[in-house]
Design an enzyme around this catalytic site. Structure first.
Site, short mmCIF file in Angstrom:
data_model
loop_
_atom_site.label_atom_id
_atom_site.label_comp_id
_atom_site.label_asym_id
_atom_site.label_seq_id
_atom_site.Cartn_x
_atom_site.Cartn_y
_atom_site.Cartn_z
N HIS A 33 0.70 -1.20 0.04
CA HIS A 33 -0.02 -0.07 -0.10
C HIS A 33 1.00 1.20 -0.11
CE1 HIS A 33 1.16 0.29 4.23
NE2 HIS A 33 0.57 -0.94 4.40
N HIS A 36 4.05 1.24 2.22
CA HIS A 36 5.21 0.54 1.71
C HIS A 36 5.86 1.48 0.55
CE1 HIS A 36 2.64 -3.17 2.96
NE2 HIS A 36 3.84 -3.16 3.97
N GLN A 156 7.20 3.78 10.65
CA GLN A 156 7.18 4.15 12.22
C GLN A 156 6.06 3.80 12.73
OE1 GLN A 156 8.63 8.19 11.52
NE2 GLN A 156 10.55 7.73 12.83
N LYS A 157 5.00 3.10 11.58
CA LYS A 157 3.55 2.87 12.21
C LYS A 157 3.71 1.75 13.06
CE LYS A 157 -0.67 0.80 10.88
NZ LYS A 157 -0.11 -0.39 10.72
N ASP A 158 4.65 0.64 12.75
CA ASP A 158 5.05 -0.50 13.59
C ASP A 158 6.21 0.11 14.49
OD1 ASP A 158 3.20 -2.41 12.57
OD2 ASP A 158 4.46 -2.21 10.87
N GLN A 161 7.97 -2.66 16.64
CA GLN A 161 8.69 -3.29 15.94
C GLN A 161 10.17 -2.73 15.59
OE1 GLN A 161 7.30 -5.88 12.19
NE2 GLN A 161 8.11 -4.00 11.17
N SER A 194 -2.12 -3.11 5.57
CA SER A 194 -2.62 -4.26 4.78
C SER A 194 -3.95 -4.57 5.34
CB SER A 194 -1.73 -5.30 4.58
OG SER A 194 -0.56 -4.55 4.09
N ARG A 195 -4.03 -4.33 6.67
CA ARG A 195 -5.18 -5.16 7.30
C ARG A 195 -6.49 -4.23 7.30
NH1 ARG A 195 -1.14 -7.13 11.25
NH2 ARG A 195 -1.58 -9.28 11.32
O1 PAF Z 1 6.25 -5.00 8.93
C1 PAF Z 1 6.07 -6.22 8.62
O2 PAF Z 1 5.37 -6.10 7.45
C2 PAF Z 1 6.72 -7.51 9.11
O3 PAF Z 1 6.55 -7.58 10.34
C3 PAF Z 1 8.21 -7.83 8.53
C4 PAF Z 1 9.16 -6.82 9.06
C5 PAF Z 1 8.12 -7.75 6.88
C6 PAF Z 1 8.73 -8.96 9.20
O4 PAF Z 1 8.12 -10.23 8.94
#
Ligand code: PAF
Length: 516
Positions: A33, A36, A156-158, A161, A194-195
């Protein structure tokens, strides 16, 4: 564009096409999207080879989560990647990436996994997604090892992570730069994910409440509120304004360590997870108070350094004189008697030295410069330093170290900095970005005048124009810190303008941008 589903294909591509080139990795789970694509576009601008991995990683889904339903649209993703100039899609199967390690119940063939610190994985989303971040850390480590990119791009949304991956890369000394990229939102304020495809129309109409709630929190913060309970309550009360929402958490943590905060000191991460029906959405905002940053980039001879000094003086901001910093390091190398081509020794020295700058107090004077406690304001202007500074500034290790020091200044803000990639790389979140330029003819005329003023002979305009064109080409194509105009920079062509006029224009833009 190439699409590889095996590590053998990927490795062979890299062996053949990589030598001498910088590689970017954008790890994704597909269903690409605009969020990305903002990562991919940035990666495209900053690297010679862009690799996008598309892999729905089973290891980061728990048995009750949406691994089976997760959108898979490889053909559509492939076409769009091709359009935006991706070089390689790496889309392995789970068996290709993990062998039979995931399927086995035999403990003797268990998969080695990467275990980030529990303090980072047990908070926020980790509470309801046990094992998720271990799965992310493991697959990201594998992808980084397979591709060995110079840079890897994460949104930065995640935020959790991103913080975990940054810690992982630092703790394991992985040789990659993690590039965090801002959240991209729909017009409604809903962050792309994506969700979002799972949302019904009515849920989609309610979902922008996440960003509205975060903005309420941010407004309270800018109004002086620092207290955890009040900031969280502010967000929660806005979330409660829509019908179909179930709030999983609203949290305030430190953006780097993810430790819960009672008060925001320097920075805080305000993060939300909610559900609309069975669809889980997350969003966040960084609360940070810092003074504004002005980034001035542009080609040589456009008048950047004088203008920067004057702008800083008129706005009462610090002139972050990056040129003086490179000079200070050069002076230090001379003092230490290190050979110019002994890069490892220079790297060792530079990584230990401490540079400080302070305003001179007068608009006609350059900033005062100290290195390791010694005032070198005059010494760095010596001929010896002048003749070696470009060679020293061209060393990747020196640049990396000084950018780190410049970015530490940037944390407090209140600076005006000039260079070639200040707005694109050093301070991508600068409040005002200026791209100062002038035609080749004008710059050649100015240079000819300077040479005359310094009694340095009569060089023809034609010759000077050729030199400037060559320099522009070199500056914008070199691998290290190439000259680039940031997408959100305002271009000022200084042809026919005096220095006070250019300064005035930037000061006005600053006031309009920050105070209107
Ligand atoms: O953010 C994501 O899409 C996933 O967590 C990643 C970093 C590709 C790892 O699978």
């Amino acid at each position: 564009m190439h699409l590889f589903t095996t590590t053998a294909g990927l490795r062979c591509y890299l062996d053949r096409y990589r030598p001498g080139k910088e590689v970017a990795l954008v790890p994704t789970m597909g269903a690409l999207h605009p969020g990305h694509f903002s990562l991919i576009e940035r990666a495209r601008r900053e690297n010679a080879i862009v690799i996008v991995s598309i892999f729905v990683n089973p290891l980061q889904f728990s048995p009750t989560e949406d691994f089976q339903q997760y959108p898979r649209q490889l053909e559509q993703d492939r076409q769009r990647c091709e359009q935006v100039g991706v070089d390689v899609i790496f889309a392995p199967t789970a068996v290709e990436l993990y062998g039979n390690r995931l399927l086995t119940s035999d403990p003797s063939t268990q998969l080695t996994q990467v275990m980030p610190p529990a303090t980072m994985t047990n908070v926020l989303c980790g509470r309801s997604r046990p094992g998720h971040f271990q799965g992310v850390a493991t697959v990201v480590t594998k992808l980084l090892n397979l591709v060995q990119p110079e840079r890897a791009y994460f949104g930065q949304k995640d935020a959790q992570q991103l913080a975990i991956i940054q810690r992982l890369v630092a703790d394991l000394n992985l040789p990659v730069t993690i590039v965090p990229c801002p959240i991209v939102r729909e017009e409604s304020g809903l962050a792309y994910s994506s969700r979002n495809q799972y949302l019904t129309e009515s849920q989609k109409a309610q979902a922008p409440v996440l960003y509205r709630a975060l903005q309420q929190g941010q407004n309270a913060f800018h109004g002086g509120e620092r207290d955890r309970t009040i900031l969280i309550e502010t967000v929660k009360s806005e979330l409660a304004s829509v019908r179909d929402i179930q709030v999983e958490y609203v949290e305030l943590v430190h953006p780097t360590t993810l430790m819960p905060l009672d008060q925001v000191e320097d920075k805080g991460l305000l993060a939300i997870a909610v559900r609309f029906g069975s669809t889980r959405l997350i969003d966040n905002i960084v609360l940070q108070y810092r003074q504004p940053i002005v980034a001035i980039d542009g080609p040589a001879g456009a008048g950047k350094s004088t203008v920067t000094r004057l702008v800083a003086h008129q706005l009462g901001l610090m002139h972050l004189d990056t040129g003086a910093m490179y000079r200070a390091v050069t002076w230090r190398v001379v003092q230490a008697g290190i050979d110019w081509d002994d890069e490892p020794a220079i790297a060792e020295l530079v990584s230990q030295c401490e540079i400080s700058l302070s305003p001179s107090g007068s608009e006609d004077e350059a900033v005062r410069v100290w290195i390791d406690g010694e005032d070198v304001t005059q010494a760095i202007r010596s001929l010896n330093v002048t003749s070696h500074v470009s060679a020293i500034a061209a060393l990747p290790t020196v640049r990396r170290e000084l950018v780190k020091q410049q970015q530490r200044w940037g944390c407090k803000g209140g600076v005006v900095a000039e260079g070639r990639d200040i707005g694109t790389y050093v301070f991508p979140d600068a409040e005002l970005k200026i791209f100062l330029t002038a035609s080749v003819q004008e710059r050649a005329r100015r240079r000819q005048q300077d040479l005359k003023d310094q009694n340095q002979g009569d060089v023809s305009l034609e010759q000077l124009e050729q030199d400037i064109e060559k320099r522009d080409y070199r500056d914008s194509t070199r691998a290290l810190a190439p000259l680039r105009k940031a997408a959100d920079a305002i271009e000022i062509n200084t042809d026919g303008l005096t220095i006070p006029e250019v300064t005035e224009r930037i000061v006005t833009l600053y006031k309009q941008k920050l105070f209107s």
